[in-house]
Design a protein around this motif. Structure first.
Motif, PDB file in Angstrom:
ATOM      1  N   UNK A  37      -0.604   6.985   7.043  1.00  0.00           N
ATOM      2  CA  UNK A  37      -0.320   5.685   6.419  1.00  0.00           C
ATOM      3  C   UNK A  37       1.174   5.379   6.451  1.00  0.00           C
ATOM      4  N   UNK A  38       1.988   6.402   6.192  1.00  0.00           N
ATOM      5  CA  UNK A  38       3.443   6.209   6.237  1.00  0.00           C
ATOM      6  C   UNK A  38       3.882   5.864   7.658  1.00  0.00           C
ATOM      7  N   UNK A  39       3.361   6.573   8.656  1.00  0.00           N
ATOM      8  CA  UNK A  39       3.705   6.242  10.044  1.00  0.00           C
ATOM      9  C   UNK A  39       3.311   4.814  10.375  1.00  0.00           C
TER      10      UNK A  39
ATOM     11  N   UNK B  15       3.913   7.338  -3.139  1.00  0.00           N
ATOM     12  CA  UNK B  15       5.062   7.378  -2.228  1.00  0.00           C
ATOM     13  C   UNK B  15       6.243   6.687  -2.891  1.00  0.00           C
ATOM     14  N   UNK B  16       7.414   7.106  -2.541  1.00  0.00           N
ATOM     15  CA  UNK B  16       8.630   6.360  -2.842  1.00  0.00           C
ATOM     16  C   UNK B  16       9.414   6.333  -1.538  1.00  0.00           C
ATOM     17  N   UNK B  17       9.770   5.117  -1.118  1.00  0.00           N
ATOM     18  CA  UNK B  17      10.425   4.950   0.182  1.00  0.00           C
ATOM     19  C   UNK B  17      11.625   4.030   0.036  1.00  0.00           C
ATOM     20  N   UNK B  18      12.670   4.368   0.748  1.00  0.00           N
ATOM     21  CA  UNK B  18      13.830   3.479   0.862  1.00  0.00           C
ATOM     22  C   UNK B  18      14.187   3.412   2.342  1.00  0.00           C
ATOM     23  N   UNK B  19      14.429   2.176   2.807  1.00  0.00           N
ATOM     24  CA  UNK B  19      14.698   1.929   4.228  1.00  0.00           C
ATOM     25  C   UNK B  19      16.183   1.725   4.489  1.00  0.00           C
ATOM     26  N   UNK B  20      16.589   2.142   5.701  1.00  0.00           N
ATOM     27  CA  UNK B  20      17.973   2.012   6.154  1.00  0.00           C
ATOM     28  C   UNK B  20      17.979   1.681   7.644  1.00  0.00           C
TER      29      UNK B  20
ATOM     30  N   UNK C 125      18.687   1.463  14.470  1.00  0.00           N
ATOM     31  CA  UNK C 125      17.319   1.980  14.385  1.00  0.00           C
ATOM     32  C   UNK C 125      16.944   2.127  12.910  1.00  0.00           C
ATOM     33  N   UNK C 126      15.667   1.914  12.618  1.00  0.00           N
ATOM     34  CA  UNK C 126      15.179   2.027  11.247  1.00  0.00           C
ATOM     35  C   UNK C 126      15.012   3.495  10.871  1.00  0.00           C
ATOM     36  N   UNK C 127      15.479   3.842   9.697  1.00  0.00           N
ATOM     37  CA  UNK C 127      15.318   5.173   9.119  1.00  0.00           C
ATOM     38  C   UNK C 127      14.651   4.981   7.757  1.00  0.00           C
ATOM     39  N   UNK C 128      13.851   5.931   7.354  1.00  0.00           N
ATOM     40  CA  UNK C 128      13.215   5.847   6.039  1.00  0.00           C
ATOM     41  C   UNK C 128      13.374   7.181   5.329  1.00  0.00           C
ATOM     42  N   UNK C 129      13.770   7.115   4.067  1.00  0.00           N
ATOM     43  CA  UNK C 129      13.765   8.294   3.199  1.00  0.00           C
ATOM     44  C   UNK C 129      12.484   8.193   2.387  1.00  0.00           C
ATOM     45  N   UNK C 130      11.722   9.262   2.371  1.00  0.00           N
ATOM     46  CA  UNK C 130      10.393   9.214   1.768  1.00  0.00           C
ATOM     47  C   UNK C 130      10.177  10.418   0.867  1.00  0.00           C
ATOM     48  N   UNK C 131       9.592  10.133  -0.290  1.00  0.00           N
ATOM     49  CA  UNK C 131       9.131  11.172  -1.206  1.00  0.00           C
ATOM     50  C   UNK C 131       7.618  11.072  -1.244  1.00  0.00           C
ATOM     51  N   UNK C 132       6.944  12.138  -0.872  1.00  0.00           N
ATOM     52  CA  UNK C 132       5.482  12.212  -0.968  1.00  0.00           C
ATOM     53  C   UNK C 132       5.163  12.797  -2.336  1.00  0.00           C
ATOM     54  N   UNK C 133       4.609  11.982  -3.206  1.00  0.00           N
ATOM     55  CA  UNK C 133       4.329  12.393  -4.571  1.00  0.00           C
ATOM     56  C   UNK C 133       3.018  13.141  -4.707  1.00  0.00           C
ATOM     57  N   UNK C 134       2.695  13.554  -5.939  1.00  0.00           N
ATOM     58  CA  UNK C 134       1.492  14.342  -6.189  1.00  0.00           C
ATOM     59  C   UNK C 134       0.194  13.617  -5.833  1.00  0.00           C
TER      60      UNK C 134
ATOM     61  N   UNK D  77       0.816  -1.214   0.000  1.00  0.00           N
ATOM     62  CA  UNK D  77       0.000   0.000   0.000  1.00  0.00           C
ATOM     63  C   UNK D  77       0.848   1.262   0.000  1.00  0.00           C
ATOM     64  N   UNK D  78       1.839   1.354   0.861  1.00  0.00           N
ATOM     65  CA  UNK D  78       2.666   2.563   0.939  1.00  0.00           C
ATOM     66  C   UNK D  78       3.894   2.451   0.056  1.00  0.00           C
ATOM     67  N   UNK D  79       4.695   1.440   0.256  1.00  0.00           N
ATOM     68  CA  UNK D  79       5.984   1.398  -0.443  1.00  0.00           C
ATOM     69  C   UNK D  79       6.047   0.388  -1.572  1.00  0.00           C
ATOM     70  N   UNK D  80       4.904   0.013  -2.111  1.00  0.00           N
ATOM     71  CA  UNK D  80       4.869  -1.022  -3.132  1.00  0.00           C
ATOM     72  C   UNK D  80       5.293  -0.611  -4.526  1.00  0.00           C
ATOM     73  N   UNK D  81       5.300   0.677  -4.834  1.00  0.00           N
ATOM     74  CA  UNK D  81       5.644   1.117  -6.186  1.00  0.00           C
ATOM     75  C   UNK D  81       6.811   2.103  -6.123  1.00  0.00           C
ATOM     76  N   UNK D  82       8.031   1.625  -6.294  1.00  0.00           N
ATOM     77  CA  UNK D  82       9.208   2.487  -6.141  1.00  0.00           C
ATOM     78  C   UNK D  82       9.341   3.577  -7.198  1.00  0.00           C
ATOM     79  N   UNK D  83       8.486   3.566  -8.219  1.00  0.00           N
ATOM     80  CA  UNK D  83       8.553   4.578  -9.270  1.00  0.00           C
ATOM     81  C   UNK D  83       7.222   5.297  -9.453  1.00  0.00           C
ATOM     82  N   UNK D  84       6.284   5.086  -8.525  1.00  0.00           N
ATOM     83  CA  UNK D  84       4.951   5.649  -8.662  1.00  0.00           C
ATOM     84  C   UNK D  84       4.865   7.114  -8.259  1.00  0.00           C
ATOM     85  N   UNK D  85       3.642   7.630  -8.299  1.00  0.00           N
ATOM     86  CA  UNK D  85       3.392   9.028  -7.967  1.00  0.00           C
ATOM     87  C   UNK D  85       2.738   9.213  -6.606  1.00  0.00           C
TER      88      UNK D  85
END
Length: 164
Positions: free
Chosen positions: A86-88, A50-55, A61-70, A40-48
């Motif tokens: 939803x991201x939280x 969310x785009x999320x990458x985990x570290x 501790x988990x960190x996430x870089x997130x792009x909130x798309x249009x 639901x949230x991070x399923x499409x790494x090229x979509x419009x």
């Protein structure tokens, strides 16, 4: 004029988004840990949406870089509160899984601090703050530099092991 031509122009999914981590962060394969449940949230790494990458950081501790798309837009040019929640839900729950707890989120509280502009990259920092019996509490905050956009806390409940 057709109804379709009255719609806003669509955005290209080819928009370049750099979700690189900070120095000392190690990429984390979230789907390898929890399977396909992150669609639901991070399923499409090229979509419009969310785009999320985990570290994982140097403290594991988990960190996430997130792009909130249009497609996350609520107020003009800003992310909808539901998209932030939803991201939280995904990231705080995943932080508990990454710490070794098989959980479901039982309660999620989000405090919105500032409008979060779409098409910007932010970081969601997490921390497992307590474990009492089956209850795992995880906190996080979405920030960019010193600006904090939202803070969240999830009360997670461990899933009892199935008996055969």
């Amino acid at each position: 004029m057709s109804e379709a031509s009255n719609c806003k122009a669509s955005f290209t999914p080819e928009e370049t988004v750099d979700l690189s981590g900070e120095k000392g962060w190690v990429p984390f394969a979230a789907s390898a840990l929890v399977g396909e449940s992150l669609k639901f949230v991070s399923g499409d790494p090229h979509g419009n949406r969310f785009r999320i990458r985990y570290y994982r950081d140097e403290h594991k501790q988990l960190q996430a870089r997130i792009w909130f798309g249009p497609e996350t837009e609520g107020p003009p040019d800003n992310a909808h509160g539901g998209s932030i929640a939803a991201v939280f839900d995904e990231v705080l729950g995943l932080a508990a899984w990454a710490a070794g707890y098989s959980i479901v989120v039982g309660n999620l509280n989000v405090s919105f601090r500032k409008l979060l502009p779409i098409r910007h990259i932010v970081t969601l920092e997490t921390e497992v703050v307590s474990v009492v019996g089956r209850k795992v509490t995880v906190r996080g905050r979405i920030r960019n530099g010193e600006t904090v956009y939202a803070e969240g806390e999830a009360l997670c409940i461990t899933i009892p092991e199935k008996t055969k």
